[in-house]
Design a protein around this motif. Structure first.
Motif, mmCIF file in Angstrom:
data_model
loop_
_atom_site.group_PDB
_atom_site.id
_atom_site.type_symbol
_atom_site.label_atom_id
_atom_site.label_comp_id
_atom_site.label_asym_id
_atom_site.label_seq_id
_atom_site.Cartn_x
_atom_site.Cartn_y
_atom_site.Cartn_z
ATOM 1 N N ASN A 1 38.124 41.448 48.291
ATOM 2 C CA ASN A 1 38.202 40.490 47.193
ATOM 3 C C ASN A 1 39.632 39.979 47.099
ATOM 4 O O ASN A 1 40.530 40.489 47.768
ATOM 5 C CB ASN A 1 37.794 41.168 45.871
ATOM 6 C CG ASN A 1 37.251 40.167 44.858
ATOM 7 O OD1 ASN A 1 37.319 38.947 45.084
ATOM 8 N ND2 ASN A 1 36.724 40.643 43.767
ATOM 9 N N TRP B 1 31.677 40.709 46.765
ATOM 10 C CA TRP B 1 30.713 40.526 45.681
ATOM 11 C C TRP B 1 29.764 39.397 46.067
ATOM 12 O O TRP B 1 30.187 38.396 46.650
ATOM 13 C CB TRP B 1 31.431 40.176 44.378
ATOM 14 C CG TRP B 1 32.181 41.315 43.768
ATOM 15 C CD1 TRP B 1 33.527 41.544 43.832
ATOM 16 C CD2 TRP B 1 31.631 42.384 42.998
ATOM 17 N NE1 TRP B 1 33.846 42.688 43.159
ATOM 18 C CE2 TRP B 1 32.709 43.227 42.628
ATOM 19 C CE3 TRP B 1 30.351 42.724 42.579
ATOM 20 C CZ2 TRP B 1 32.530 44.379 41.859
ATOM 21 C CZ3 TRP B 1 30.181 43.868 41.816
ATOM 22 C CH2 TRP B 1 31.250 44.679 41.466
ATOM 23 N N GLU C 1 45.268 50.991 45.530
ATOM 24 C CA GLU C 1 44.034 50.311 45.144
ATOM 25 C C GLU C 1 43.473 49.392 46.222
ATOM 26 O O GLU C 1 42.270 49.256 46.373
ATOM 27 C CB GLU C 1 44.312 49.501 43.866
ATOM 28 C CG GLU C 1 43.080 49.102 43.137
ATOM 29 C CD GLU C 1 43.334 48.847 41.657
ATOM 30 O OE1 GLU C 1 44.341 49.340 41.130
ATOM 31 O OE2 GLU C 1 42.510 48.156 41.050
ATOM 32 N N LEU D 1 30.198 35.688 34.775
ATOM 33 C CA LEU D 1 29.197 36.588 35.343
ATOM 34 C C LEU D 1 28.491 37.305 34.202
ATOM 35 O O LEU D 1 29.115 37.994 33.400
ATOM 36 C CB LEU D 1 29.869 37.579 36.284
ATOM 37 C CG LEU D 1 30.757 36.935 37.353
ATOM 38 C CD1 LEU D 1 31.366 37.999 38.258
ATOM 39 C CD2 LEU D 1 29.993 35.908 38.175
ATOM 40 N N LYS E 1 39.158 46.925 48.637
ATOM 41 C CA LYS E 1 39.295 47.755 47.434
ATOM 42 C C LYS E 1 38.965 49.214 47.751
ATOM 43 O O LYS E 1 37.886 49.524 48.244
ATOM 44 C CB LYS E 1 38.350 47.201 46.357
ATOM 45 C CG LYS E 1 38.559 47.756 44.969
ATOM 46 C CD LYS E 1 39.501 46.904 44.159
ATOM 47 C CE LYS E 1 39.880 47.559 42.845
ATOM 48 N NZ LYS E 1 39.029 47.210 41.739
ATOM 49 N N GLU F 1 28.286 36.877 44.737
ATOM 50 C CA GLU F 1 28.420 35.452 44.437
ATOM 51 C C GLU F 1 29.638 34.825 45.106
ATOM 52 O O GLU F 1 29.758 33.606 45.154
ATOM 53 C CB GLU F 1 28.404 35.205 42.933
ATOM 54 C CG GLU F 1 29.698 35.386 42.196
ATOM 55 C CD GLU F 1 30.245 36.794 42.215
ATOM 56 O OE1 GLU F 1 29.456 37.743 42.373
ATOM 57 O OE2 GLU F 1 31.469 36.939 42.092
ATOM 58 N N GLU G 1 48.960 45.157 42.961
ATOM 59 C CA GLU G 1 47.964 45.492 43.995
ATOM 60 C C GLU G 1 48.361 45.067 45.403
ATOM 61 O O GLU G 1 47.819 45.585 46.374
ATOM 62 C CB GLU G 1 46.608 44.862 43.635
ATOM 63 C CG GLU G 1 46.027 45.450 42.353
ATOM 64 C CD GLU G 1 44.681 44.871 41.986
ATOM 65 O OE1 GLU G 1 44.246 43.899 42.629
ATOM 66 O OE2 GLU G 1 44.063 45.394 41.039
ATOM 67 N N GLY H 1 43.316 41.192 41.515
ATOM 68 C CA GLY H 1 43.246 40.906 40.084
ATOM 69 C C GLY H 1 42.781 42.096 39.307
ATOM 70 O O GLY H 1 42.601 43.194 39.830
ATOM 71 N N GLY H 2 42.601 41.875 38.020
ATOM 72 C CA GLY H 2 42.150 42.950 37.147
ATOM 73 C C GLY H 2 42.014 42.450 35.723
ATOM 74 O O GLY H 2 42.008 41.237 35.475
ATOM 75 N N LYS H 3 41.926 43.396 34.827
ATOM 76 C CA LYS H 3 41.689 43.052 33.428
ATOM 77 C C LYS H 3 42.912 42.402 32.798
ATOM 78 O O LYS H 3 44.047 42.785 33.083
ATOM 79 C CB LYS H 3 41.385 44.316 32.623
ATOM 80 C CG LYS H 3 40.161 45.067 33.080
ATOM 81 C CD LYS H 3 40.032 46.367 32.287
ATOM 82 C CE LYS H 3 39.180 47.377 33.024
ATOM 83 N NZ LYS H 3 39.845 48.005 34.185
ATOM 84 N N THR I 1 41.339 38.532 36.050
ATOM 85 C CA THR I 1 41.975 37.542 36.917
ATOM 86 C C THR I 1 41.611 37.839 38.363
ATOM 87 O O THR I 1 41.245 38.962 38.705
ATOM 88 C CB THR I 1 43.516 37.602 36.794
ATOM 89 O OG1 THR I 1 43.962 38.906 37.208
ATOM 90 C CG2 THR I 1 43.948 37.339 35.365
ATOM 91 N N GLU J 1 48.916 41.639 38.093
ATOM 92 C CA GLU J 1 47.938 42.328 38.953
ATOM 93 C C GLU J 1 48.185 42.034 40.427
ATOM 94 O O GLU J 1 48.038 42.913 41.269
ATOM 95 C CB GLU J 1 46.507 41.909 38.573
ATOM 96 C CG GLU J 1 46.029 42.471 37.245
ATOM 97 C CD GLU J 1 45.558 43.935 37.332
ATOM 98 O OE1 GLU J 1 45.481 44.480 38.444
ATOM 99 O OE2 GLU J 1 45.301 44.516 36.266
HETATM 100 N N1 LIG Z 1 31.310 39.925 40.691
HETATM 101 C C1 LIG Z 1 32.591 39.747 40.931
HETATM 102 N N2 LIG Z 1 32.997 38.740 41.737
HETATM 103 C C2 LIG Z 1 34.304 38.542 42.029
HETATM 104 O O1 LIG Z 1 34.607 37.613 42.789
HETATM 105 N N3 LIG Z 1 35.278 39.310 41.522
HETATM 106 C C3 LIG Z 1 34.911 40.291 40.725
HETATM 107 C C4 LIG Z 1 33.569 40.551 40.382
HETATM 108 N N4 LIG Z 1 33.552 41.602 39.539
HETATM 109 C C5 LIG Z 1 34.843 41.991 39.388
HETATM 110 N N5 LIG Z 1 35.667 41.183 40.083
HETATM 111 C C6 LIG Z 1 37.107 41.249 40.169
HETATM 112 C C7 LIG Z 1 37.798 40.903 38.899
HETATM 113 C C8 LIG Z 1 39.052 41.699 39.057
HETATM 114 O O2 LIG Z 1 39.947 40.959 39.896
HETATM 115 C C9 LIG Z 1 38.616 42.943 39.785
HETATM 116 C C10 LIG Z 1 38.273 44.128 38.911
HETATM 117 O O3 LIG Z 1 39.376 44.567 38.322
HETATM 118 P P1 LIG Z 1 39.589 46.119 37.998
HETATM 119 O O4 LIG Z 1 38.394 46.660 37.311
HETATM 120 O O5 LIG Z 1 40.084 46.781 39.221
HETATM 121 O O6 LIG Z 1 40.696 45.938 36.937
HETATM 122 P P2 LIG Z 1 42.028 46.716 36.794
HETATM 123 O O7 LIG Z 1 42.838 46.573 38.065
HETATM 124 O O8 LIG Z 1 42.630 46.211 35.533
HETATM 125 O O9 LIG Z 1 41.466 48.151 36.657
HETATM 126 P P3 LIG Z 1 42.193 49.514 36.469
HETATM 127 O O10 LIG Z 1 43.658 49.260 36.723
HETATM 128 O O11 LIG Z 1 41.520 50.379 37.502
HETATM 129 O O12 LIG Z 1 41.851 49.876 35.063
HETATM 130 O O13 LIG Z 1 37.450 42.589 40.479
#
Ligand SMILES: Nc1[nH]c(=O)nc2c1ncn2[C@H]1C[C@H](O)[C@@H](COP(=O)(O)OP(=O)(O)OP(=O)(O)O)O1
Length: 297
Positions: free
Chosen positions: A47, A185, A118, A88, A37, A187, A70, A50-52, A20, A66
């Motif tokens: 950014n 990021w 975070e 992606l 971040k 894009e 955060e 969000g997260g998984k 998300t 999330e």
């Molecule tokens: N190329 C990209 N472009 C973008 O706009 N957002 C991206 C991206 N690649 C990843 N994200 C975002 C998606 C998500 O909001 C975040 C990555 O989430 P995380 O890996 O930090 O997940 P979590 O917070 O669940 O991780 P942990 O709690 O560290 O396990 O970055």
């Protein structure tokens, strides 16, 4: 080579991994909240929050959770406005999942934005961030923090803490900088200005030209290069009425200076072919298993 082939033919059906991404918008004060971040995936970049998506969790519940974890901001699920999906995909290998990132905005919440382990929160001017950036309108890729006048690696918690102290989050929006797209990021600099224009125009007039929503050529560091003669769906000129975006991007991968965890994420860089579509409805839950995104439902 036709860019249509490059973007629409995935050699294999790939697993999806859901994430998300939430962007808080303070429309009254013309400002956008992003997080810087501090660790993990995307460390050193700005950014949304969000997260998984966890197993047995809905996408929207994950978005609410999330955002709260955060940023400290608390929203109810109905306040989450779904805006689109990022797909992606890396072409560096056949096994990495497609990252399916569900993008939301929120305009009302409870609580105050807070620095967490975070992310550190930073407000940016909405109206100054509407133009699709090019290197000439940015710091040309150099890592210049918007609140600092000197170059910085911006990746250490200490420099970020210094930044947070200078963040004029209570200043008038006219004092705020534009979003530092070249510290995000890759894009994001394509889809985020489109989304912000969509939001700013009160959702009546999406400023996406026919040439911009069609197939886009592989990207160099010079920014986006729309291909005007190959739009996605020439029969449909009503894209200004469409509500959601789908941004499908293929990454070339390779060695990544931003890689963390021993290079686990090294495939997610080097933006290649991509396309941005606006659609009436998102095919919720129906992404997985599609070999090609050549035709959106
Ligand atoms: N190329 C990209 N472009 C973008 O706009 N957002 C991206 C991206 N690649 C990843 N994200 C975002 C998606 C998500 O909001 C975040 C990555 O989430 P995380 O890996 O930090 O997940 P979590 O917070 O669940 O991780 P942990 O709690 O560290 O396990 O970055």
């Amino acid at each position: 080579m036709a860019t249509t082939d490059a973007i629409s033919l995935s050699p294999k059906i790939k697993r999806h991994k859901q994430y998300t991404l939430v962007i808080p918008l303070d429309l009254q004060r013309d400002r956008v909240l992003l997080g810087y971040k501090l660790r993990g995936f995307g460390q050193g970049k700005y950014n949304g929050y969000g997260g998984k998506v966890e197993p047995n969790e809905t996408v929207i519940a994950a978005a609410v959770r999330e955002l709260h974890e955060e940023s400290g901001l608390l929203v109810e699920e109905p306040a989450m406005i779904q805006r689109g999906v990022l797909l992606l995909e890396t072409v560096a290998d056949d096994v990495s999942p497609i990252l399916e990132i569900h993008v939301f905005t929120v305009e009302t919440w409870e609580g105050i934005e807070t620095a967490t382990e975070e992310m550190t929160p930073h407000w940016f001017s909405l109206s100054k961030s509407l133009a699709t950036p090019t290197p000439s309108t940015s710091s040309s890729g150099s890592i210049l923090h918007p609140f600092l006048s000197t170059s910085s690696s911006s990746s250490s918690p200490s420099s970020a803490a210094a930044v947070a102290a200078k963040d004029p989050s209570t200043a008038g929006a006219h004092d705020l900088p534009s979003i530092p797209y070249f510290q995000m990021w890759e894009e994001s600099r394509v889809w985020m200005p489109h989304l912000l224009r969509h939001v700013s125009s009160n959702e009546k007039d999406i400023l996406v030209g026919e040439e911009e929503r069609g197939f886009l050529s592989p990207l160099s560091s010079e920014g986006s290069a729309p291909i005007a003669d190959e739009p996605h769906d020439k029969s449909d000129n009503n894209n200004e009425k469409k509500k959601y975006f789908i941004h499908h991007v293929q990454f070339i991968g390779g060695t990544d200076m931003d890689a963390v965890d021993g290079g686990e994420y090294s495939v997610w860089h080097g933006m290649g072919p991509r396309r941005l579509d606006w659609v009436d409805e998102l095919p919720v839950g129906e992404w997985e298993g599609k070999r090609s995104f050549g035709t959106y439902p």
